[in-house]
Design an enzyme around this catalytic site. Structure first.
Site, short mmCIF file in Angstrom:
data_model
loop_
_atom_site.label_atom_id
_atom_site.label_comp_id
_atom_site.label_asym_id
_atom_site.label_seq_id
_atom_site.Cartn_x
_atom_site.Cartn_y
_atom_site.Cartn_z
N SER A 143 -1.38 -7.14 -5.43
CA SER A 143 -0.06 -7.35 -6.02
C SER A 143 -0.22 -8.31 -7.19
O SER A 143 -1.20 -9.05 -7.26
CB SER A 143 0.88 -7.97 -4.98
OG SER A 143 2.15 -8.27 -5.55
N TYR A 157 2.77 -14.29 1.56
CA TYR A 157 2.42 -12.98 0.97
C TYR A 157 1.47 -13.14 -0.21
O TYR A 157 0.46 -12.43 -0.32
CB TYR A 157 3.72 -12.28 0.54
CG TYR A 157 3.50 -10.96 -0.17
CD1 TYR A 157 3.16 -9.82 0.56
CD2 TYR A 157 3.64 -10.85 -1.55
CE1 TYR A 157 2.95 -8.61 -0.09
CE2 TYR A 157 3.45 -9.64 -2.20
CZ TYR A 157 3.10 -8.53 -1.46
OH TYR A 157 2.90 -7.33 -2.11
P1 NAP Z 1 6.53 0.24 2.22
O1 NAP Z 1 7.33 1.28 1.52
O2 NAP Z 1 7.22 -0.74 3.14
O3 NAP Z 1 5.36 0.97 3.05
C1 NAP Z 1 4.46 0.22 3.81
C2 NAP Z 1 3.56 1.16 4.58
O4 NAP Z 1 2.61 0.37 5.32
C3 NAP Z 1 4.30 1.99 5.61
O5 NAP Z 1 3.67 3.23 5.71
C4 NAP Z 1 4.12 1.20 6.89
O6 NAP Z 1 4.31 2.06 8.01
C5 NAP Z 1 2.68 0.74 6.71
N1 NAP Z 1 2.28 -0.43 7.51
C6 NAP Z 1 2.89 -1.64 7.59
N2 NAP Z 1 2.22 -2.42 8.45
C7 NAP Z 1 1.17 -1.70 8.91
C8 NAP Z 1 0.12 -1.97 9.82
N3 NAP Z 1 0.02 -3.14 10.49
N4 NAP Z 1 -0.81 -1.00 10.05
C9 NAP Z 1 -0.72 0.19 9.40
N5 NAP Z 1 0.25 0.51 8.53
C10 NAP Z 1 1.19 -0.44 8.30
O7 NAP Z 1 5.72 -0.68 1.22
P2 NAP Z 1 5.25 -0.45 -0.30
O8 NAP Z 1 6.25 -1.10 -1.16
O9 NAP Z 1 4.85 0.95 -0.54
O10 NAP Z 1 3.95 -1.39 -0.30
C11 NAP Z 1 2.65 -0.83 -0.08
C12 NAP Z 1 1.61 -1.83 -0.54
O11 NAP Z 1 1.85 -2.16 -1.91
C13 NAP Z 1 1.63 -3.16 0.22
O12 NAP Z 1 0.31 -3.62 0.41
C14 NAP Z 1 2.38 -4.09 -0.70
O13 NAP Z 1 2.03 -5.43 -0.52
C15 NAP Z 1 1.92 -3.56 -2.05
N6 NAP Z 1 2.82 -3.89 -3.16
C16 NAP Z 1 4.07 -3.32 -3.24
C17 NAP Z 1 4.89 -3.63 -4.33
C18 NAP Z 1 6.25 -3.04 -4.51
O14 NAP Z 1 6.93 -3.41 -5.48
N7 NAP Z 1 6.69 -2.12 -3.70
C19 NAP Z 1 4.44 -4.55 -5.29
C20 NAP Z 1 3.17 -5.10 -5.16
C21 NAP Z 1 2.37 -4.74 -4.10
P3 NAP Z 1 4.55 1.50 9.51
O15 NAP Z 1 5.62 0.45 9.43
O16 NAP Z 1 4.92 2.70 10.31
O17 NAP Z 1 3.25 0.93 9.97
#
Ligand code: NAP
Length: 257
Positions: A143, A157
């Site tokens: 991130s 985080y």
């Molecule tokens: P999201 O829509 O909430 O999706 C998160 C995914 O991770 C879901 O499939 C969730 O499914 C899974 N997950 C969560 N905990 C888990 C665990 N312990 N074991 C296995 N799977 C797990 O999140 P997102 O926004 O796409 O974010 C994805 C990644 O991008 C993260 O690492 C986040 O830090 C990073 N990121 C996101 C943003 C943003 O703006 N969205 C910005 C910077 C970085 P389950 O709950 O069913 O496990």
């Protein structure tokens, strides 16, 4: 034109929604066989079925990246079914908010356990298969928060996302012996279910702080991951790529006026 990922075996964690699902779709449309993983099996299977409905090769494997036994079982099952693992996209992550006054040790352990330890466990479990691959590729989803920027409520985080990069730099040296590369995408604010959960006011204020005047799409991140996974990126390791519409650039609000 990058060479095809056709026939490559790919594992994407955290792929039942958001960025992980975007990565899975883009890689599968390039001809890869994609294993998607997350904790909640029903939702995971439903999105896998949706992608298979498009004619893509996508299978679901439930697992928790913070749990060693779960990760080992997941990786073994994927390798068995897909004849190995060529590419790991370690993307699973959570981003609950809590100020320094509010955060508990349990909050800290949960976020570091999933976001940072989860990446380590997945890379370690995939190592035997990545070694056997023609070229092994690891792409971490970090991130901008932590490695580059800060935001109130995300101290734990930010620490977890910076930890992924510290891990990556030494891993890159160790993995280079086996012709495996490891790199990281650093998303800015990307429109995902997780982000939308933070409310429309947050989404609007973030979009206003981005020079390109929009939040990112999951495909914006997926295509960067696709480049890191390509054969042509073989001399690139231990590096991170910010994909944020220019969000980290302005020195002040006046720069955006
Ligand atoms: P999201 O829509 O909430 O999706 C998160 C995914 O991770 C879901 O499939 C969730 O499914 C899974 N997950 C969560 N905990 C888990 C665990 N312990 N074991 C296995 N799977 C797990 O999140 P997102 O926004 O796409 O974010 C994805 C990644 O991008 C993260 O690492 C986040 O830090 C990073 N990121 C996101 C943003 C943003 O703006 N969205 C910005 C910077 C970085 P389950 O709950 O069913 O496990």
């Amino acid at each position: 034109m990058l060479s095809s990922l056709s026939g490559k075996s790919v594992l994407v964690t955290g792929a039942s929604s958001g960025i992980g699902l975007g990565i899975a779709g883009v890689f599968a449309r390039q001809g890869a066989r994609v294993a998607i993983s997350a904790r909640h099996a029903d939702k995971l299977e439903a999105v896998a079925a949706g992608l298979r409905g498009e004619g893509l090769q996508v299978q679901a494997y439930a697992g928790d990246v913070a749990d060693t036994a779960s990760v080992r079982a997941l990786v073994a099952a994927v390798a068995e079914a897909q004849g190995g693992i060529d590419v790991l996209c370690s993307n699973a992550g959570i981003f609950p908010s809590g100020t320094l006054d509010e955060l508990t040790a349990e909050d800290w352990d949960q976020v570091l356990g999933i976001n940072a330890k989860g990446s380590f466990l997945c890379v370690q479990a995939c190592l035997p298969y990545l070694r056997k691959a023609e070229y092994g590729r690891v792409i971490l989803t970090s991130s901008i928060t932590g490695p580059v920027t800060g935001f109130p409520g995300w101290a734990h985080y930010g620490a977890s996302k910076a930890a992924q990069l510290g891990f990556m730099r030494t891993a890159a040296i160790e993995l280079a012996r086996d012709n495996i590369t490891i790199n990281a995408v650093l998303p800015g604010n990307i429109l995902t279910e997780g982000l939308l959960d933070m409310g429309q006011a947050y989404v609007d204020s973030m979009a206003a702080s981005v020079p390109l005047k929009r939040l990112g799409s999951v495909e914006d991140i997926a295509y960067a991951a696709l480049f890191f996974a390509s054969q042509e990126a073989g001399y690139l390791t231990g590096q991170s790529l910010v994909i944020d519409g220019g969000q980290i650039l302005p020195e002040s609000l006046a720069a955006l006026a």
